[in-house]
Design an enzyme around this catalytic site. Structure first.
Site, PDB file in Angstrom:
ATOM      1  N   ARG A 254     -18.010 -30.110  51.295  1.00  0.00           N
ATOM      2  CA  ARG A 254     -18.479 -28.912  51.998  1.00  0.00           C
ATOM      3  C   ARG A 254     -17.396 -27.840  52.107  1.00  0.00           C
ATOM      4  O   ARG A 254     -16.198 -28.119  52.058  1.00  0.00           O
ATOM      5  CB  ARG A 254     -19.035 -29.260  53.372  1.00  0.00           C
ATOM      6  CG  ARG A 254     -18.006 -29.365  54.447  1.00  0.00           C
ATOM      7  CD  ARG A 254     -18.656 -29.530  55.806  1.00  0.00           C
ATOM      8  NE  ARG A 254     -17.666 -29.951  56.770  1.00  0.00           N
ATOM      9  CZ  ARG A 254     -17.951 -30.298  58.018  1.00  0.00           C
ATOM     10  NH1 ARG A 254     -19.192 -30.306  58.444  1.00  0.00           N
ATOM     11  NH2 ARG A 254     -16.992 -30.658  58.834  1.00  0.00           N
TER      12      ARG A 254
ATOM     13  N   LYS B 142     -24.988 -30.931  62.344  1.00  0.00           N
ATOM     14  CA  LYS B 142     -25.119 -30.407  63.709  1.00  0.00           C
ATOM     15  C   LYS B 142     -24.853 -28.900  63.744  1.00  0.00           C
ATOM     16  O   LYS B 142     -25.603 -28.155  64.350  1.00  0.00           O
ATOM     17  CB  LYS B 142     -24.110 -31.074  64.666  1.00  0.00           C
ATOM     18  CG  LYS B 142     -24.232 -32.553  64.807  1.00  0.00           C
ATOM     19  CD  LYS B 142     -23.273 -33.077  65.882  1.00  0.00           C
ATOM     20  CE  LYS B 142     -21.794 -32.896  65.572  1.00  0.00           C
ATOM     21  NZ  LYS B 142     -21.306 -33.673  64.432  1.00  0.00           N
TER      22      LYS B 142
ATOM     23  N   ARG C 145     -12.313 -39.844  60.892  1.00  0.00           N
ATOM     24  CA  ARG C 145     -13.248 -39.189  61.818  1.00  0.00           C
ATOM     25  C   ARG C 145     -14.502 -40.040  62.008  1.00  0.00           C
ATOM     26  O   ARG C 145     -15.067 -40.094  63.098  1.00  0.00           O
ATOM     27  CB  ARG C 145     -13.598 -37.781  61.303  1.00  0.00           C
ATOM     28  CG  ARG C 145     -12.436 -36.806  61.520  1.00  0.00           C
ATOM     29  CD  ARG C 145     -12.533 -35.592  60.646  1.00  0.00           C
ATOM     30  NE  ARG C 145     -13.707 -34.798  60.914  1.00  0.00           N
ATOM     31  CZ  ARG C 145     -14.290 -34.005  60.002  1.00  0.00           C
ATOM     32  NH1 ARG C 145     -13.806 -33.914  58.787  1.00  0.00           N
ATOM     33  NH2 ARG C 145     -15.343 -33.313  60.339  1.00  0.00           N
TER      34      ARG C 145
ATOM     35  N   ARG D 246     -18.248 -35.746  73.209  1.00  0.00           N
ATOM     36  CA  ARG D 246     -17.863 -36.694  72.169  1.00  0.00           C
ATOM     37  C   ARG D 246     -17.398 -38.012  72.752  1.00  0.00           C
ATOM     38  O   ARG D 246     -17.078 -38.925  72.000  1.00  0.00           O
ATOM     39  CB  ARG D 246     -16.723 -36.089  71.356  1.00  0.00           C
ATOM     40  CG  ARG D 246     -17.125 -35.584  69.975  1.00  0.00           C
ATOM     41  CD  ARG D 246     -15.872 -35.112  69.311  1.00  0.00           C
ATOM     42  NE  ARG D 246     -15.956 -34.969  67.904  1.00  0.00           N
ATOM     43  CZ  ARG D 246     -16.282 -33.840  67.267  1.00  0.00           C
ATOM     44  NH1 ARG D 246     -16.649 -32.783  67.946  1.00  0.00           N
ATOM     45  NH2 ARG D 246     -16.244 -33.809  65.956  1.00  0.00           N
TER      46      ARG D 246
HETATM   47  P1  AMP Z   1     -15.945 -30.589  64.624  1.00  0.00           P
HETATM   48  O1  AMP Z   1     -15.902 -29.210  64.049  1.00  0.00           O
HETATM   49  O2  AMP Z   1     -16.972 -30.749  65.704  1.00  0.00           O
HETATM   50  O3  AMP Z   1     -16.051 -31.664  63.559  1.00  0.00           O
HETATM   51  O4  AMP Z   1     -14.515 -30.829  65.341  1.00  0.00           O
HETATM   52  C1  AMP Z   1     -13.316 -30.802  64.603  1.00  0.00           C
HETATM   53  C2  AMP Z   1     -12.212 -31.511  65.372  1.00  0.00           C
HETATM   54  O5  AMP Z   1     -11.985 -30.834  66.622  1.00  0.00           O
HETATM   55  C3  AMP Z   1     -12.514 -32.957  65.755  1.00  0.00           C
HETATM   56  O6  AMP Z   1     -12.234 -33.870  64.706  1.00  0.00           O
HETATM   57  C4  AMP Z   1     -11.595 -33.143  66.974  1.00  0.00           C
HETATM   58  O7  AMP Z   1     -10.248 -33.303  66.572  1.00  0.00           O
HETATM   59  C5  AMP Z   1     -11.699 -31.777  67.666  1.00  0.00           C
HETATM   60  N1  AMP Z   1     -12.831 -31.730  68.640  1.00  0.00           N
HETATM   61  C6  AMP Z   1     -13.949 -30.955  68.585  1.00  0.00           C
HETATM   62  N2  AMP Z   1     -14.740 -31.170  69.648  1.00  0.00           N
HETATM   63  C7  AMP Z   1     -14.129 -32.123  70.401  1.00  0.00           C
HETATM   64  C8  AMP Z   1     -14.466 -32.800  71.607  1.00  0.00           C
HETATM   65  N3  AMP Z   1     -15.617 -32.541  72.270  1.00  0.00           N
HETATM   66  N4  AMP Z   1     -13.591 -33.722  72.087  1.00  0.00           N
HETATM   67  C9  AMP Z   1     -12.434 -33.994  71.449  1.00  0.00           C
HETATM   68  N5  AMP Z   1     -12.063 -33.410  70.291  1.00  0.00           N
HETATM   69  C10 AMP Z   1     -12.892 -32.471  69.763  1.00  0.00           C
END
Ligand code: AMP
Length: 232
Positions: free
Chosen positions: A128, A16, A175, A91
């Site tokens: 990664r 993404k 995750r 999310r």
């Molecule tokens: P990402 O970089 O999108 O994988 O996000 C890393 C971490 O940030 C996730 O595993 C969550 O802990 C938190 N996070 C990011 N976006 C959200 C969201 N929309 N709602 C809740 N937690 C989020």
């Protein structure tokens, strides 16, 4: 083409962030990544960062209330007025409902879901790298644990590449569980909309990028043609 707003859906590791960055650069609209916003807050030690860090390190989700507030504020900034790409938000169904509210009176919301099998996601996430300086993804093919990765520098800012704190196997598996439980239902939330498109993410980044571009073009046409067939 008329203005639109885009949501990139998909499990962690689906690509993404990479695809959102490419698409944002190609169309001249901002990429808004909630993960990047949170990591930035952790790095600068703000109150938000302090509250989010432990949750992120466990692979769990930050509260809907906090995330909706962050996104509402970010989408209110002038650079998002003529279109944006959201990466990592919504999310949960509650976040998607809040986003529908925020979008009232704005250009249509297109949704692209990038699909990748679990085994491939674990392989990608545990190998990664991101830049320690600007947070950009490492170039394709530069993998954690290889000698090349130890000496490579970011082309944008000269930073060294590191693994994300939440990219170890135990947290990655958590995750993916959190994704199945909280985020997969969003696909059903959006699927019936004419502006929803699913894409095969288990291809090269270039191929995924061209699938995203054509899906967005199709969805924009669908958005400008009302459900009854008339052009809105
Ligand atoms: P990402 O970089 O999108 O994988 O996000 C890393 C971490 O940030 C996730 O595993 C969550 O802990 C938190 N996070 C990011 N976006 C959200 C969201 N929309 N709602 C809740 N937690 C989020």
């Amino acid at each position: 083409m008329s203005a639109f707003n885009l949501v990139m859906l998909g499990p962690p590791g689906a690509g993404k962030g990479t695809q959102a960055a490419r698409f944002a650069a190609a169309r001249g609209i901002p990429k808004i990544s909630t993960g990047d916003i949170l990591r930035e807050a952790v790095k600068s030690g703000t109150e938000l960062g302090l509250r989010a860090k432990a949750v992120m390190d466990r692979g769990e989700l930050v509260s809907d209330e906090m995330m909706i507030g962050i996104v509402e504020q970010r989408l209110g900034r002038p650079d998002a007025a003529s279109g944006f790409i959201l990466d990592g938000f919504p999310r949960t169904v509650a976040q998607a409902q809040a986003l529908d509210g925020i979008m009232r009176g704005r250009a249509p919301l297109l949704v692209v879901d990038i699909q990748v099998p679990d085994a491939e996601l674990v392989r990608r996430l545990t190998s990664r790298l991101i830049c320690s300086g600007c947070g950009a993804n490492a170039p394709e093919g530069l993998l954690a644990g290889t000698p090349e990765a130890a000496t490579a520098l970011c082309a944008k800012c000269g930073g060294v590449f590191i693994q994300r704190a939440d990219d170890n196997e135990a947290v990655v598996r958590e995750r993916l569980r959190v994704y199945e439980r909280n985020t997969r239902p969003l696909v059903e939330y959006y699927r019936a909309r004419p502006t929803f498109c699913a894409i095969d993410g288990a291809q090269t980044a270039d191929r995924v990028a061209s699938s995203v571009a054509s899906a967005v073009d199709r969805a924009s046409v669908a958005a400008s043609v009302g459900p009854g067939g008339g052009v809105r």
